[in-house]
Scaffold this motif. Structure first.
Motif, mmCIF file in Angstrom:
data_model
loop_
_atom_site.group_PDB
_atom_site.id
_atom_site.type_symbol
_atom_site.label_atom_id
_atom_site.label_comp_id
_atom_site.label_asym_id
_atom_site.label_seq_id
_atom_site.Cartn_x
_atom_site.Cartn_y
_atom_site.Cartn_z
ATOM 1 N N ARG A 1 53.970 12.990 77.377
ATOM 2 C CA ARG A 1 52.670 13.826 77.169
ATOM 3 C C ARG A 1 51.491 12.947 77.141
ATOM 4 N NH1 ARG A 1 50.509 14.114 71.510
ATOM 5 N NH2 ARG A 1 52.386 13.193 70.281
ATOM 6 N N PRO A 2 50.418 13.599 77.482
ATOM 7 C CA PRO A 2 49.255 12.614 77.391
ATOM 8 C C PRO A 2 49.082 12.212 76.030
ATOM 9 C CG PRO A 2 48.840 14.831 78.688
ATOM 10 C CD PRO A 2 50.292 14.928 77.852
ATOM 11 N N SER A 3 48.625 10.963 75.970
ATOM 12 C CA SER A 3 48.177 10.358 74.499
ATOM 13 C C SER A 3 47.075 10.900 73.814
ATOM 14 C CB SER A 3 48.019 8.654 74.722
ATOM 15 O OG SER A 3 46.926 8.537 75.570
ATOM 16 N N ASP A 4 46.167 11.400 74.824
ATOM 17 C CA ASP A 4 45.029 12.245 74.130
ATOM 18 C C ASP A 4 45.082 13.879 74.010
ATOM 19 O OD1 ASP A 4 44.854 12.756 76.956
ATOM 20 O OD2 ASP A 4 42.757 12.634 77.158
ATOM 21 N N ASP A 5 46.381 14.266 73.682
ATOM 22 C CA ASP A 5 46.607 15.573 73.473
ATOM 23 C C ASP A 5 46.634 16.029 72.256
ATOM 24 O OD1 ASP A 5 47.445 18.184 73.678
ATOM 25 O OD2 ASP A 5 49.505 17.748 74.246
ATOM 26 N N PRO A 6 45.313 16.625 71.640
ATOM 27 C CA PRO A 6 45.256 16.875 70.240
ATOM 28 C C PRO A 6 45.947 18.021 69.895
ATOM 29 C CG PRO A 6 43.257 17.673 71.369
ATOM 30 C CD PRO A 6 44.170 16.875 72.490
ATOM 31 N N LEU A 7 46.661 18.656 70.960
ATOM 32 C CA LEU A 7 47.099 19.956 70.599
ATOM 33 C C LEU A 7 48.646 19.785 70.621
ATOM 34 C CD1 LEU A 7 45.327 22.692 72.627
ATOM 35 C CD2 LEU A 7 44.860 21.918 70.308
ATOM 36 N N GLY A 8 49.156 18.504 70.909
ATOM 37 C CA GLY A 8 50.691 18.161 70.793
ATOM 38 C C GLY A 8 51.327 18.130 69.672
#
Length: 82
Positions: free
Chosen positions: A13-20
């Motif tokens: 997952r993208p490292s900058d995914d605040p919803l993850g």
């Protein structure tokens, strides 16, 4: 690692995914964090991106697109008395 042990699956997952959700953290705590952020209005751009992606997957039109289409229709209507 023994033959009985299976390696942990790799999660991309993208490292900058605040919803993850971080699978290495407590799931319930992560869900509460995401809900709290949503209620407080955090990560609005990320939420919008997710909503737009979901609407595209479901073949639906976003509210902004509907408003733009309605405005185009209204702009074509003859304006009498103006």
């Amino acid at each position: 690692m023994s033959e009985d042990e299976k390696p942990k699956p790799t999660v991309y997952r993208p490292s900058d995914d605040p919803l993850g959700i971080d699978p290495d953290k407590d799931f319930n705590a992560e869900v509460r964090r995401i809900a709290r952020d949503a209620i407080e209005g955090c990560h609005e751009e990320a939420v919008q991106r997710e909503a737009q992606a979901a609407l595209r997957r479901w073949g639906m039109t976003s509210k902004a697109d509907l408003i733009a289409e309605a405005t185009k229709i209204l702009d074509r209507v003859p304006r009498s008395g103006r």
